[in-house]
Design an enzyme around this catalytic site. Structure first.
Site, PDB file in Angstrom:
ATOM      1  CE  LYS A 138      -4.090  -2.348   0.915  1.00 33.13           C
ATOM      2  NZ  LYS A 138      -5.222  -2.158   0.312  1.00 33.13           N
ATOM      3  CE  LYS A 164      -3.198  -9.913  -3.252  1.00 38.45           C
ATOM      4  NZ  LYS A 164      -4.005  -8.850  -3.086  1.00 38.45           N
ATOM      5  CD  GLU A 167      -8.222  -3.831  -5.440  1.00 41.80           C
ATOM      6  OE1 GLU A 167      -7.387  -4.236  -4.595  1.00 41.80           O
ATOM      7  OE2 GLU A 167      -8.799  -2.984  -5.309  1.00 41.80           O
ATOM      8  N   GLY A 324      -8.598  -7.889   4.337  1.00 44.54           N
ATOM      9  CA  GLY A 324      -9.629  -6.854   4.055  1.00 44.54           C
ATOM     10  C   GLY A 324      -9.852  -6.059   5.503  1.00 44.54           C
TER      11      GLY A 324
END
Lengths: 396, 396
Positions: A138, A164, A167, A324
């Site tokens: 992020k 990772k 999206e 999330g």
């Protein structure tokens, strides 16, 4: 009615469970008819033995058995077009949810399932007595390749196993896919040397299909071991293609758009996607959190976790991913409810730490140590500064 | 708030229109944030100029502008993962519909759009003053290759231009794809010779992607000119792949599962899919009927038809297809509301005719002749037996 027989016992049939209104014989029959061999008016030549049959109807739920001959071997889009296709648009319905699918061996046997699966992922890291800890870089989009790689490095150094792409990061003007792969894999080696632990990075290859396969091959060629695909926005046909390419890469499945399909009065529950994606062969799958920023009813989420990890004929279990809006304060809940065969994945809950990414990662590790040893976070935080700061910033 | 600015004027941005509850500044900002560069907590390094901005909020609707740099050129799955991804799952929302997307030239220019499109399809047949008439072979599944081809032949002989596979027919034990292609194309030539008209058949190639491309190539090699793909069950990544393969085939798009995504309080309106699929490059697209067995609000359906047929930069118009529970009695409504640049597609409404498929096709042709010449069907039926029988069986 020939599409309705409560005495019917399904044998070698795909069984779909629907929740619907109105729930009566007439409407239920129409659903069975439209999703198998019928249409709104009688047509000569309709084959009796291929008709789907409603064999259960109770309290708003029906079960329909579909002869396995109705489905092409190994073709998941065709299955969806049948049992999850036109029926959602029928005027006679006020609501329709496909809540479950059960498959006979004669259907399942034509799928490979995951190449690695839950066990394969754990073996890669050599982890056995704690959850896999992961993070999404992020801000999700906006960093250049070098700063992106740096944030991955800091995450690994701080104790994360898995990092990772998010999206909406694929190949951008300011962050090119190939350059990112090179930068990240270089720094992954450094992190592995420095920590003495195996690390993993999931590169988001989501794109039109040959581009996606090209990118996955590029990851492989450069020594990467894992790619991410956004399974619903790319489509299940693309997921099957990636698996069938047999590249020896761990496939991490993100599920953007699932709530557009599953939330509300018409659609498909995520448990159904868990089953299809396990057949298709993803190794890791986002399956909900209960806590955090995303909606997910307790029972539904646990149902998905249970299914992904249980034995299912020859198809390997899938590693569930909790992701999330998570932060260290959620960890006791996560450990208690999801156990240790799982990836706990934090985004803002790592990189938003007041002291930055390394400290954010350490705070997660500390929260997990405390939770596994059944020490209250508040107590553990007394001697662990990073966790203390995290709990101060984020309360459950 | 940096994600909310009612004075902002979008320039070179993708604009998404959402209908949502609750509709307020806080929630709207969270949607803009999650679908662009933000997450639930602040993160250092977030790039100001990449933030999406809510610039309109009124009566339950908001508009969000996304800087075009957020999107990869020509990658539709990535667009969906961004503007139609995680946001549907957010706990703060009670409902969320993505009702429209508008694209700047800087986004559209990276797509090919349809190879043939509306004009290309009409030119193939040489039709200009009436709608294209089509039928789906019914029963949708269960016929063997020869009987299937026979039903196509009867449809063509009776006056149909276009015949297609249904959504759950791909390659079955009792109806093999390759055999079907060979049988149908052989009999198509016969029908063309006997009627002196050009005919077209859409073979359903929906499958995992390389299988799909192989099947499309098989159709091409055997002289076919059209394939069908189920765009949502295969996935938009697969649709782009089929178009990008540049096989010179007309692409017919079926839309099974669209109502699972679009009906109810969370999801994506079909107009959005019309835009994405036009960018992706399908030539024909099911776009609703208003009448018939399938749900579709009048205004929504007309919105889709208008968009598909209007000029849009360099992207060719798409031929809309009206399909779903139609019979000859619906034709006056269809002609009046959808005009003639359209495919009217009948399934049971042709093959369920009391005298069979040839008569069913003739009844459709007669209904169209009557409607175009503004003669009431009832009057026209006096001298047209097939139409008379159809109206007797099916009343609007």
């Amino acid at each position: 009615m020939t599409y309705f027989d409560l005495k019917h016992v399904p044998k070698n049939e795909v069984v779909a469970t629907f929740e619907l209104t109105p729930c009566n014989k007439g409407v239920a029959s129409k659903v069975a008819l439209e999703s198998s061999v019928g249409t709104w008016t009688g047509v000569k030549g309709t084959v009796e033995k291929l008709k789907a049959k409603v064999f259960y109807m109770k309290k708003g739920f029906i079960k329909i058995g579909y002869p396995v001959e109705l489905f092409e071997k190994g073709n998941l889009p065709q299955l969806l077009s049948s049992v999850a296709g036109n029926i959602f648009g029928m005027k006679v319905l006020n609501s329709l949810k496909l809540v479950n699918l059960d498959f006979p061996k004669g259907y399942v046997q034509f799928f490979k399932g995951p190449a690695f699966g839950l066990q394969g992922v754990l073996e890669y890291y050599g982890i056995s007595e704690r959850p896999v800890l992961g993070t999404i870089v992020k801000p999700k989009i906006g960093l250049n390749e070098r700063n992106h790689a740096k944030r991955a490095y800091e995450s690994w150094i701080g104790g994360m196993d898995f990092v990772k792409d998010d999206e909406n990061l694929t190949s951008m003007r300011f962050n090119n896919f190939e350059k990112r792969v090179v930068e990240v894999l270089k720094i992954q080696k450094k992190a592995e040397r420095e920590t003495g632990s195996k690390k993993l990075y999931a590169f988001n290859v989501t794109a039109s299909v040959s581009e996606m396969i090209e990118r996955a091959k590029f990851v492989k060629k450069n020594g990467g071991r894992c790619v991410m695909i956004d399974v619903l926005t790319a489509g299940i046909g693309a997921v099957q293609e990636l698996r069938n390419a047999n590249l020896g890469l761990i496939i991490h499945a993100h599920r953007a758009m699932h709530a557009a399909i599953g939330r509300g009065s018409f659609g498909i529950d995520f448990l159904v996607w868990c089953k299809l994606l396990r057949l298709a062969g993803v190794d890791q799958l986002h399956a909900g959190t209960v806590v955090g920023k995303m909606k997910g009813d307790r029972q539904d989420v646990f149902g998905c976790y249970n299914f992904l990890r249980k034995k299912w004929l020859s198809i390997k279990p899938v590693m569930p991913v909790a992701s999330g809006g998570l932060h260290p304060g959620h960890v006791p809940f996560l450990v208690e409810n999801f156990g240790i065969e799982v990836v706990f994945q934090f985004g803002g809950g790592v990189h938003g730490h007041p002291f930055g990414t390394v400290s954010g990662s350490r705070a997660v590790v500390q929260a997990v140590q405390a939770s596994i040893n059944r020490v209250r976070l508040k107590n553990y935080a007394e001697k662990h500064e990073e966790l203390k700061q995290a709990l101060k910033k984020w309360s459950r």
